[in-house]
Design an enzyme around this catalytic site. Structure first.
Site, PDB file in Angstrom:
ATOM      1  N   CYS A 113      83.673 -42.784  42.401  1.00 23.22           N
ATOM      2  CA  CYS A 113      82.566 -42.585  41.726  1.00 23.22           C
ATOM      3  C   CYS A 113      81.835 -41.136  42.374  1.00 23.22           C
ATOM      4  O   CYS A 113      82.450 -40.156  41.924  1.00 23.22           O
ATOM      5  CB  CYS A 113      81.584 -43.696  42.080  1.00 23.22           C
ATOM      6  SG  CYS A 113      80.203 -43.690  41.055  1.00 23.22           S
ATOM      7  N   HIS A 149      84.242 -48.291  41.102  1.00 26.36           N
ATOM      8  CA  HIS A 149      83.951 -48.632  42.573  1.00 26.36           C
ATOM      9  C   HIS A 149      84.980 -50.121  42.698  1.00 26.36           C
ATOM     10  O   HIS A 149      84.822 -50.936  42.217  1.00 26.36           O
ATOM     11  CB  HIS A 149      82.508 -49.236  42.846  1.00 26.36           C
ATOM     12  CG  HIS A 149      81.467 -48.268  42.763  1.00 26.36           C
ATOM     13  ND1 HIS A 149      81.144 -47.708  43.897  1.00 26.36           N
ATOM     14  CD2 HIS A 149      80.732 -47.722  41.709  1.00 26.36           C
ATOM     15  CE1 HIS A 149      80.210 -46.780  43.943  1.00 26.36           C
ATOM     16  NE2 HIS A 149      79.996 -46.726  42.224  1.00 26.36           N
ATOM     17  N   GLU A 154      85.787 -51.030  45.623  1.00 25.33           N
ATOM     18  CA  GLU A 154      85.328 -51.841  46.995  1.00 25.33           C
ATOM     19  C   GLU A 154      84.229 -52.757  46.711  1.00 25.33           C
ATOM     20  O   GLU A 154      83.985 -53.576  47.409  1.00 25.33           O
ATOM     21  CB  GLU A 154      84.819 -50.521  47.821  1.00 25.33           C
ATOM     22  CG  GLU A 154      83.332 -50.373  47.578  1.00 25.33           C
ATOM     23  CD  GLU A 154      83.309 -49.034  46.367  1.00 25.33           C
ATOM     24  OE1 GLU A 154      82.139 -48.648  46.294  1.00 25.33           O
ATOM     25  OE2 GLU A 154      84.517 -48.926  45.648  1.00 25.33           O
TER      26      GLU A 154
END
Length: 209
Positions: A99, A192, A194
């Site tokens: 990002c 993202h 994560e």
């Protein structure tokens, strides 16, 4: 002076019984670095938060997380980290950038904040906030070449990659827009990974170190 990254001397070759888990630095200036640490730890890596140039020494790879790209830019320059990080990436340090991290390393930015700079090591033109505002955030599953066919991806004020240089391989697209690329040892994602329970991206990255 640019700090050059040197690999840890105690690591053996692949399959060596005394080979330590790879040490992955996580840029920890702002944004979602804690979630990356969680994912990296879950796939067996050691981690180190990176806020100063000296903390680049001896790492096997680095993650540049999302957040606010203009803030990442300002803080990296204020702390003297921008040039050492640029030098390390140019020297071949493996990197996973996500990002806003993609915007920090891109060669050209569209829609940048006033005065915003980038490290210019990833040969792409990236558009900031290409999918709209926070309310336009969305989740999807993507086929990402070299990683997996069903990767969970969260898009939050995400950039898109409008054009790529000759050494850049496109890995994934959504809504007709490129959202993942590979250039040498740099894997760059607009989304993202994560923020999901899917560890495919981090497992793939750590597996290459």
């Amino acid at each position: 002076m640019v700090n050059m990254v040197t690999p840890p001397s105690h690591r053996g070759g692949p399959g060596s019984p005394d080979r330590a888990a790879p040490l992955v630095g996580v840029l920890a200036l702002q944004g979602g670095f804690a979630e990356h640490v969680r994912a990296l730890t879950a796939v067996g890596a050691r981690t180190r938060l990176v806020r100063r140039p000296a903390e680049l020494d001896g790492i096997d790879g680095i993650v540049v997380p999302g957040g606010e790209s203009s803030v990442l830019d300002k803080l990296s320059r204020a702390l003297g980290l921008a040039e050492p990080l640029r030098g390390a990436l140019q020297a071949g340090l493996p990197a996973l950038v996500t990002c806003a991290g993609l915007l920090l390393v891109a060669e050209e930015l569209v829609g940048a904040a006033p005065g915003q700079r980038s490290l210019g090591v990833l040969r792409v033109r990236a558009r900031r906030n290409a999918f709209g505002r926070q309310l336009d955030s969305f989740e999807t599953h993507l086929s990402v070449a070299g990683i997996g066919g069903d990767v969970e991806a969260v898009f939050i004020r995400a950039p898109v990659i409008e054009s790529v240089g000759p050494a850049v391989e496109c890995l994934a697209a959504v809504h007709g827009q490129v959202v993942a690329v590979q250039q040498g040892a740099i894997t760059a994602l607009s989304f993202h990974p994560e923020l999901t329970h899917d560890l495919q991206v981090h497992r793939s990255f750590v597996g290459r170190l």
